[in-house]
Structure formats: structure tokens, C-alpha cells
Motif scaffolding. Sequence first.
Motif, mmCIF file in Angstrom:
data_model
loop_
_atom_site.group_PDB
_atom_site.id
_atom_site.type_symbol
_atom_site.label_atom_id
_atom_site.label_comp_id
_atom_site.label_asym_id
_atom_site.label_seq_id
_atom_site.Cartn_x
_atom_site.Cartn_y
_atom_site.Cartn_z
ATOM 1 N N ALA A 7 -3.520 13.827 -43.576
ATOM 2 C CA ALA A 7 -4.031 12.913 -44.311
ATOM 3 C C ALA A 7 -3.285 12.545 -45.419
ATOM 4 N N ASN A 8 -3.817 11.595 -46.228
ATOM 5 C CA ASN A 8 -3.145 11.072 -47.640
ATOM 6 C C ASN A 8 -1.654 11.248 -47.673
ATOM 7 N N VAL A 9 -1.022 10.846 -47.000
ATOM 8 C CA VAL A 9 0.475 10.655 -47.004
ATOM 9 C C VAL A 9 0.686 9.282 -47.503
ATOM 10 N N PRO A 10 1.390 9.180 -48.515
ATOM 11 C CA PRO A 10 1.930 7.922 -49.095
ATOM 12 C C PRO A 10 2.646 6.951 -48.060
ATOM 13 N N LEU A 11 2.499 5.748 -48.009
ATOM 14 C CA LEU A 11 3.028 4.840 -47.003
ATOM 15 C C LEU A 11 4.522 4.792 -47.191
ATOM 16 N N ILE A 12 4.966 4.862 -48.340
ATOM 17 C CA ILE A 12 6.586 4.857 -48.211
ATOM 18 C C ILE A 12 7.254 5.906 -47.706
ATOM 19 N N VAL A 13 6.491 7.404 -48.002
ATOM 20 C CA VAL A 13 7.031 8.410 -47.119
ATOM 21 C C VAL A 13 7.162 8.334 -45.784
ATOM 22 N N VAL A 14 6.150 7.671 -45.016
ATOM 23 C CA VAL A 14 6.038 7.458 -43.707
ATOM 24 C C VAL A 14 7.084 6.664 -43.287
ATOM 25 N N MET A 15 7.408 5.333 -43.925
ATOM 26 C CA MET A 15 8.296 4.622 -43.752
ATOM 27 C C MET A 15 9.574 5.113 -43.993
ATOM 28 N N LEU A 16 10.054 5.749 -45.010
ATOM 29 C CA LEU A 16 11.198 6.441 -45.253
ATOM 30 C C LEU A 16 11.485 7.206 -44.183
ATOM 31 N N VAL A 17 10.565 8.156 -43.839
ATOM 32 C CA VAL A 17 10.764 9.137 -42.640
ATOM 33 C C VAL A 17 11.082 8.462 -41.158
ATOM 34 N N ALA A 18 10.322 7.264 -40.933
ATOM 35 C CA ALA A 18 10.605 6.610 -39.859
ATOM 36 C C ALA A 18 11.981 5.780 -39.806
ATOM 37 N N PHE A 19 12.347 5.313 -40.961
ATOM 38 C CA PHE A 19 13.722 4.911 -41.116
ATOM 39 C C PHE A 19 14.770 5.841 -40.862
ATOM 40 N N LEU A 20 14.450 7.112 -41.637
ATOM 41 C CA LEU A 20 15.773 7.874 -41.698
ATOM 42 C C LEU A 20 15.826 8.577 -40.225
ATOM 43 N N LEU A 21 14.615 8.860 -39.413
ATOM 44 C CA LEU A 21 14.843 9.280 -37.989
ATOM 45 C C LEU A 21 15.511 8.208 -37.216
ATOM 46 N N GLY A 22 15.247 7.036 -37.232
ATOM 47 C CA GLY A 22 15.818 6.040 -36.388
ATOM 48 C C GLY A 22 17.479 5.883 -36.849
ATOM 49 N N LEU A 23 17.662 6.059 -38.135
ATOM 50 C CA LEU A 23 19.028 5.950 -38.685
ATOM 51 C C LEU A 23 20.039 7.166 -37.894
ATOM 52 N N MET A 24 19.286 8.343 -37.840
ATOM 53 C CA MET A 24 19.942 9.798 -37.327
ATOM 54 C C MET A 24 20.156 9.577 -35.958
ATOM 55 N N LEU A 25 19.080 8.763 -35.067
ATOM 56 C CA LEU A 25 19.127 8.505 -33.847
ATOM 57 C C LEU A 25 20.248 7.608 -33.384
ATOM 58 N N GLY A 26 20.382 6.522 -34.225
ATOM 59 C CA GLY A 26 21.454 5.401 -34.025
ATOM 60 C C GLY A 26 22.727 6.050 -34.241
ATOM 61 N N LEU A 27 22.930 6.905 -35.409
ATOM 62 C CA LEU A 27 24.386 7.527 -35.778
ATOM 63 C C LEU A 27 24.631 8.572 -34.479
ATOM 64 N N LEU A 28 23.596 9.366 -33.986
ATOM 65 C CA LEU A 28 24.012 10.070 -32.830
ATOM 66 C C LEU A 28 24.658 9.268 -31.501
ATOM 67 N N LEU A 29 23.933 8.187 -31.150
ATOM 68 C CA LEU A 29 24.359 7.362 -30.436
ATOM 69 C C LEU A 29 25.615 6.807 -30.451
ATOM 70 N N MET A 30 25.890 6.447 -31.595
ATOM 71 C CA MET A 30 27.279 5.968 -31.965
ATOM 72 C C MET A 30 28.143 6.913 -31.867
ATOM 73 N N VAL A 31 28.031 7.957 -32.446
ATOM 74 C CA VAL A 31 28.912 9.162 -32.345
ATOM 75 C C VAL A 31 29.596 9.589 -30.834
ATOM 76 N N LEU A 32 28.447 9.640 -30.190
ATOM 77 C CA LEU A 32 28.550 9.926 -28.628
ATOM 78 C C LEU A 32 29.624 8.831 -28.084
ATOM 79 N N HIS A 33 29.194 7.527 -28.209
ATOM 80 C CA HIS A 33 30.216 6.393 -27.807
ATOM 81 C C HIS A 33 31.547 6.395 -28.362
#
Length: 107
Positions: free
Chosen positions: A38-64
Motif C-alpha cells: 500500500a501507498n507506493v508512489p505510482l512512478i516507482v511502480v512504473m519505473l519497476v515495470a519498465f526496468l523489468l521489461g527492459l531486463m527481459l528484453g535484454l535477456l532475450l536479445m542476448v540469447l539471440h
Amino acid sequence: MRYLVWVLRLLVFVVVLLFALKNTEPVKVSFFADYALANVPLIVVMLVAFLLGLMLGLLLMVLHVMRKKREITKLKRDVAQLKDKLKNPEVPADPVAAETIAPLAPL
């Protein structure tokens, strides 16, 4: 050109900073099994989601990229072997007589 890149970087930084300052409202983040934060700033949630997506994309790119590098290495090795065969053609050790392939006259 360097100055243009720095101006663009500064512009992106200012836009992201203003976006972050406008999205500071607290939100409730619900996970599985009734676990929630509860009471997590929205920008923190958005930043965490962005960073997780970025890490997943980089992992897939590295494997390729690793798969492509392996394929390039194999193809380079094949090209080297074919070039070697062109430089040093193999001569058959036991030449076959033409009569054994196509007899001149039937018996």
C-alpha cells in the motif's frame, strides 16, 4: 553533433523528471495470494515495470545474439574448410578404370 546529442539527452531527462513529479500519487500494488503493498508512489511502480521489461528484453536479445554468433562461427569454419579443399583438391588414391563404370562391349 555532440552538442545536439547533449541537448536531446537534457530534453529527455527534463521530460522524464516532469513526468515523475506529476505521478507521485500513492497506489496499492496487489500481488498473488492476497499479498499487497500500500501507498507506493505510482512512478516507482512504473519505473519497476519498465526496468523489468527492459531486463527481459535484454535477456532475450542476448540469447539471440549468442545463437547468431555461434552460427557465424560455424559458417566461418565451413568456409575455411571449403577454401582449404579448393587449394588442396583430394586426388583419389585408387583411380577407377573407365571400363568398370561403362564397359566398352558387352560379353
